[in-house]
Design an enzyme around this catalytic site. Sequence first.
Site, PDB file in Angstrom:
ATOM      1  N   SER A  10      -3.719  -2.972  -3.252  1.00  0.00           N
ATOM      2  CA  SER A  10      -3.635  -3.731  -2.006  1.00  0.00           C
ATOM      3  C   SER A  10      -4.000  -5.194  -2.223  1.00  0.00           C
ATOM      4  CB  SER A  10      -4.588  -3.127  -0.971  1.00  0.00           C
ATOM      5  OG  SER A  10      -5.915  -3.231  -1.447  1.00  0.00           O
TER       6      SER A  10
ATOM      7  N   TYR B 205      -5.977  -1.454   2.651  1.00  0.00           N
ATOM      8  CA  TYR B 205      -5.315  -0.172   2.932  1.00  0.00           C
ATOM      9  C   TYR B 205      -6.306   0.832   3.552  1.00  0.00           C
ATOM     10  CZ  TYR B 205      -1.270  -1.221  -0.222  1.00  0.00           C
ATOM     11  OH  TYR B 205      -0.155  -1.735  -0.818  1.00  0.00           O
ATOM     12  N   GLY B 206      -7.590   0.670   3.182  1.00  0.00           N
ATOM     13  CA  GLY B 206      -8.618   1.668   3.516  1.00  0.00           C
ATOM     14  C   GLY B 206      -8.590   2.241   4.925  1.00  0.00           C
TER      15      GLY B 206
ATOM     16  N   ASN C 216      -7.326   3.604  -5.286  1.00  0.00           N
ATOM     17  CA  ASN C 216      -7.707   4.971  -4.923  1.00  0.00           C
ATOM     18  C   ASN C 216      -7.131   5.370  -3.580  1.00  0.00           C
ATOM     19  OD1 ASN C 216      -9.895   3.855  -6.777  1.00  0.00           O
ATOM     20  ND2 ASN C 216     -10.347   6.034  -6.778  1.00  0.00           N
ATOM     21  N   THR C 217      -7.111   4.416  -2.638  1.00  0.00           N
ATOM     22  CA  THR C 217      -6.644   4.724  -1.289  1.00  0.00           C
ATOM     23  C   THR C 217      -5.153   5.060  -1.300  1.00  0.00           C
ATOM     24  OG1 THR C 217      -8.234   3.051  -0.567  1.00  0.00           O
ATOM     25  CG2 THR C 217      -6.724   3.894   1.092  1.00  0.00           C
TER      26      THR C 217
ATOM     27  N   GLU D 274     -11.949  -9.813  -2.004  1.00  0.00           N
ATOM     28  CA  GLU D 274     -10.722 -10.588  -1.745  1.00  0.00           C
ATOM     29  C   GLU D 274     -11.035 -12.043  -1.375  1.00  0.00           C
ATOM     30  OE1 GLU D 274      -7.355  -9.875  -1.931  1.00  0.00           O
ATOM     31  OE2 GLU D 274      -7.899  -7.973  -2.842  1.00  0.00           O
TER      32      GLU D 274
ATOM     33  N   THR E  86     -10.890   0.403  -6.624  1.00  0.00           N
ATOM     34  CA  THR E  86     -10.726  -0.485  -7.778  1.00  0.00           C
ATOM     35  C   THR E  86     -11.248  -1.905  -7.531  1.00  0.00           C
ATOM     36  OG1 THR E  86      -8.442  -0.858  -7.075  1.00  0.00           O
ATOM     37  CG2 THR E  86      -8.820   0.799  -8.787  1.00  0.00           C
ATOM     38  N   HIS E  87     -11.548  -2.240  -6.290  1.00  0.00           N
ATOM     39  CA  HIS E  87     -12.166  -3.546  -6.032  1.00  0.00           C
ATOM     40  C   HIS E  87     -13.637  -3.573  -6.481  1.00  0.00           C
ATOM     41  CE1 HIS E  87      -8.717  -4.373  -3.410  1.00  0.00           C
ATOM     42  NE2 HIS E  87      -9.136  -5.620  -3.309  1.00  0.00           N
TER      43      HIS E  87
HETATM   44  N1  DGL Z   1      -8.460  -1.156  -4.368  1.00  0.00           N
HETATM   45  C1  DGL Z   1      -8.198  -0.275  -3.260  1.00  0.00           C
HETATM   46  C2  DGL Z   1      -8.756   1.102  -3.573  1.00  0.00           C
HETATM   47  O1  DGL Z   1      -8.941   1.403  -4.751  1.00  0.00           O
HETATM   48  C3  DGL Z   1      -8.616  -1.022  -2.053  1.00  0.00           C
HETATM   49  C4  DGL Z   1      -8.625  -0.349  -0.788  1.00  0.00           C
HETATM   50  C5  DGL Z   1      -8.241  -1.168   0.406  1.00  0.00           C
HETATM   51  O2  DGL Z   1      -7.281  -1.952   0.342  1.00  0.00           O
HETATM   52  O3  DGL Z   1      -8.892  -0.928   1.408  1.00  0.00           O
HETATM   53  O4  DGL Z   1      -8.988   1.945  -2.740  1.00  0.00           O
END
Ligand code: DGL
Length: 261
Positions: free
Chosen positions: A11, A42-43, A74-75, A151, A184-185
């Site tokens: 994302s 995305y969460g 992951n999301t 971000e 991953t953030h």
């Molecule tokens: N890096 C995404 C993850 O691993 C970010 C989630 C998001 O955009 O909320 O879930």
Amino acid sequence: MNNRPIGIFDSGVGGLSVWRELIKTLPNESVIYYADTANCPYGPKSQSEIICIVDKVVRFLLSKNVKLIVVACNTATAAAIDYLRSTYPVPFIGMEPAVKPAALNSKTKSIAVLATEGTFNGKLYLETSQRFASDVDLHIKIGDKLVDIVEKNKINEAETEIHLRELMAPLIQKNIDHLVLGCTHYPFLTDVLKKVLPENVNIIDPAPAVVKQTAKILSDTNLQNSLNEKPEYEFYSSGDSRVLKSFVLKITNKEFSVKSI
Ligand code: DGL
């Protein structure tokens, strides 16, 4: 055909925590990174929304002729990996919270996963935690505001440390000795997390395991790049590209251009 690039997306900039591991482990491979900044985060989105968004990203990467796609989110993995695998012909590598190594190595028998709401809602998390965490106490924590902090590149601001101290306090009380980063953030927050967590807490970044799996699939499917040419790295963003650019610079010490699409 094996010389085609690998596609990888997230994302936003979070997937770069996987990308940096990927280019280190597979130095022959060209890689196209896509940050879906316009749709970040995305969460909190529903599964059907995420599938729809991710579908567009994957179509874009396929139009660039990628041979394999790493879903470095992951999301997105939780919401869409089954859909992607059943829809497109290339191999997809997804993220999985590293509950197994944490549970196996825990001495206090108390571990925690830090992830987004979307990841905890997915069946992948449920299955993994039921399978591997039956003899430990498994605590979950939604990483409220953390994607936004990364971000906006506020990682080293004083408020970030205060916020993480508050988030981690209940987990520290539970005497956890492993913290699994399920987004991953979050690896970009490791230095601050180390400051706020007791020394005995191991922070687990799943990127090396995911990259190992990527290397295995490339080898099993005979898709490794056998040419000894310099790999090419490309970057795309669906929104403001400045943060992506600055993170790539920080990781590689080189200027790369980021195309906005
Ligand atoms: N890096 C995404 C993850 O691993 C970010 C989630 C998001 O955009 O909320 O879930």
